[in-house]
Design an enzyme around this catalytic site. Structure first.
Site, mmCIF file in Angstrom:
data_model
loop_
_atom_site.group_PDB
_atom_site.id
_atom_site.type_symbol
_atom_site.label_atom_id
_atom_site.label_comp_id
_atom_site.label_asym_id
_atom_site.label_seq_id
_atom_site.Cartn_x
_atom_site.Cartn_y
_atom_site.Cartn_z
ATOM 1 N N ASP A 206 19.527 44.670 38.854
ATOM 2 C CA ASP A 206 20.740 45.310 39.352
ATOM 3 C C ASP A 206 20.530 45.808 40.789
ATOM 4 O OD1 ASP A 206 23.402 46.400 38.406
ATOM 5 O OD2 ASP A 206 22.479 48.280 39.049
ATOM 6 N N GLU A 256 20.500 40.746 41.701
ATOM 7 C CA GLU A 256 21.888 40.943 42.112
ATOM 8 C C GLU A 256 21.798 41.452 43.551
ATOM 9 O OE1 GLU A 256 25.912 43.550 41.343
ATOM 10 O OE2 GLU A 256 23.955 44.463 41.364
ATOM 11 N N ASP A 318 32.073 42.416 36.724
ATOM 12 C CA ASP A 318 32.576 43.302 37.778
ATOM 13 C C ASP A 318 33.765 42.705 38.536
ATOM 14 O OD1 ASP A 318 30.521 45.193 37.340
ATOM 15 O OD2 ASP A 318 29.164 44.152 38.710
HETATM 16 C C1 NOJ Z 1 26.106 46.310 39.511
HETATM 17 C C2 NOJ Z 1 26.550 46.138 38.098
HETATM 18 O O1 NOJ Z 1 26.875 44.782 37.889
HETATM 19 C C3 NOJ Z 1 27.734 47.065 37.883
HETATM 20 O O2 NOJ Z 1 28.377 46.826 36.672
HETATM 21 C C4 NOJ Z 1 27.233 48.476 37.984
HETATM 22 O O3 NOJ Z 1 28.321 49.367 37.898
HETATM 23 C C5 NOJ Z 1 26.508 48.717 39.307
HETATM 24 N N1 NOJ Z 1 25.614 47.659 39.659
HETATM 25 C C6 NOJ Z 1 25.710 49.993 39.249
HETATM 26 O O4 NOJ Z 1 24.593 49.837 38.411
#
Ligand code: NOJ
Length: 512
Positions: A206, A256, A318
């Site tokens: 993440d 990510e 997201d």
């Molecule tokens: C990226 C994640 O995909 C998202 O869902 C999350 O709210 C944020 N990072 C914070 O961890």
């Protein structure tokens, strides 16, 4: 542009398609309306039958769920909502039994404010864990950094216990860890080892680019954020990679890395000692234009030609879904694109069903950032057979099921040769069976306006992909003239000559 070098598919993740499971919304085994690990384990065959090689599970750890698991209170336990550690072990074992790898979400940038580390850290300015988070005194926030959620909300909250400010790049309930503190890095490495020993095959990391920040906490400048993508991030990711390499079996680190400038993204995967893969999110923000899509792919191909394997995606938990962003027909064209480009495609649960975002009534909204619609549960069976929970749950689902679950359900689409699910299955089967598609070189070819076409080639065998972005027919590219065989079209009934409106085609060229 010269051909990109041909990379031997010597690691499983290069030829894999990776499928994201959002556990809350995948399958509920106990009727509480929220998906769980036992439910997911019972539905893994769906992923195998689709033809994916691995699942990535969004966070399953103990969490107050302020951000649905991205706020972790105990990295080494499963949240009771999802089950137990035994359930996690059983999921990993079952996945391996049927040939699927398992990636977990690793959240290194922040914890929950209820994590015992933060409880200690906030307790006094001289607590040994004070330096595990980012604290500053003062009357005002230390700088102008803004949190990712909310409307221009400062990324700093003053904690009454010591009257100092702590940094949170996301919610105030998600304090940022201080990776400048070596003990934090060591503790997070221990978390990785805990799960690697339990058999996971890797991690999706993440906000991987945020674990290096300006230690002087200076304000952002135009075009340059000081709260992410700082040079220190790279050795830290290399450190994570070394932990994975302590274990056998090609464990994989997928970042990510939310950097839309591909020049900034590429270094995360080109050095060979950091991330194996980094999600490329450029498509998520592009207008539907053949030129724009081609330009970004060509740019990233150029940036990674000496090493670096792309990781394309169109959907995740997201973002608004492709079927909503582009409509059903174009969503298929887009799927054909990510599943035929050089690189590892990531799919998000439900895109293989053509799910659109599900409208959420104002009284049901649960997410802080408007992401409920893409997180609606998977309809497994039609409500007329399985009840209103559509096979997702026998209770009331935490978010409404899709209003057209009757037709979109997995069991219904599996019987329909023209369904989106059948199309995805065929596409993944073709990709797996065609070395040019999963391991070949990429070369863009000249094409009529609105058509994005490229050649994939492996050991002399050539496959042409031609995608019509226009809502009307367009000629095929000249290079398709030698095409001997139509391998797949997004349309059930493709014509001989032109590409129909919103049609994508995969054509085998030559005798290969
Ligand atoms: C990226 C994640 O995909 C998202 O869902 C999350 O709210 C944020 N990072 C914070 O961890």
């Amino acid at each position: 542009m010269p051909d990109a070098p041909e990379l031997p598919p010597n690691e499983w993740w290069r030829t894999a398609v990776i499928y994201q499971i959002y556990p809350r919304s995948f399958a509920d085994s106990d009727g509480d309306g929220v998906g769980d690990l036992r439910g997911a384990t019972g539905r893994l065959e769906h992923v195998r039958d689709l033809g994916a090689a691995a699942v990535w599970l969004s966070p399953i750890y103990r969490s107050p769920m302020a951000d649905f698991g991205y706020d972790i209170a105990d990295h080494s336990d499963v949240d009771p909502l999802f089950g137990t550690l035994d359930d996690a072990d059983a999921l990993i074992a079952r996945a391996h039994e049927i040939g699927l790898k398992v990636l977990l979400d690793f959240v290194p940038n922040h914890t929950s404010d209820r994590h015992p580390w933060f409880a200690e850290s906030r307790s006094s300015t001289d607590n040994p864990k004070r330096s595990w988070y980012v604290w500053r005194p003062g009357d005002r926030p230390p700088n102008g950094w803004i949190a990712a959620f909310g409307d221009q909300v400062p990324a700093w909250t003053r904690d009454p216990t010591t009257d100092e400010w702590y940094l949170h790049s996301f919610l105030p309930q998600q304090p940022d860890l201080n990776w400048d503190e070596p003990a934090v890095e060591a503790a997070m490495h221990a978390v990785l080892r805990f799960w690697l020993r339990r058999g996971v095959d890797g991690f999706r990391i993440d906000v991987a680019h945020a674990i290096g920040k300006d230690p002087d906490l200076r304000d952002n400048e135009p075009g340059r954020s000081h709260k992410e993508d700082w040079p220190s991030v790279h050795p830290r990711l290399a450190g994570i990679r070394r932990v994975l390499e302590e274990f056998d079996g090609d464990r994989v680190a997928v970042g990510e890395v939310y950097l839309l400038d591909q020049h900034r993204l590429a270094p995360y995967v080109t050095t060979g000692d950091e991330l194996h893969l980094a999600h490329n999110f450029v498509f998520l923000n592009l207008p539907w234009s053949s030129e724009r899509f081609r330009d970004v792919v060509d740019e990233f191909e150029e940036l990674t030609r000496d090493g670096g394997w792309p990781a394309w995606c169109l959907n995740n938990h997201d973002h608004s879904r492709t079927a909503t962003r582009y409509g059903w027909a174009r969503a298929r064209v887009a799927a054909m694109l990510v599943l035929t480009l050089r690189g590892t495609p990531f799919l998000f649960q439900g895109e293989e069903l053509g799910l659109t975002d599900v409208p959420i009534g104002p009284q049901r909204i649960v997410d802080v950032d408007g992401r409920d619609p893409e997180r609606a549960p998977i309809p497994w069976e039609p409500p007329s057979e399985a009840g209103p929970g559509a096979g997702f749950s026998t209770g009331e689902p935490w978010l409404p099921v899709h209003p057209d679950a009757e037709h979109l359900a997995v069991s219904v689409q599996a019987q329909d040769t023209g369904s989106t699910l059948t199309f995805y299955r065929e596409l993944l089967r073709l990709r797996a069976a065609t070395p040019a598609l999963h391991s070949g070189t990429y070369r863009p070819v000249t094409a009529p306006p609105d058509v994005y076409a490229f050649m994939r080639e492996h050991e002399g065998r050539r496959v042409l992909v031609a995608l019509n972005f226009a809502p009307f027919a367009r000629p095929l590219p000249a290079e398709a003239a030698g095409g001997r065989l139509l391998l797949l079209s997004t349309h059930a009934d493709p014509g001989e000559g032109e590409l129909a409106a919103d049609e994508g085609r995969i054509i085998k060229l030559g005798d290969g």
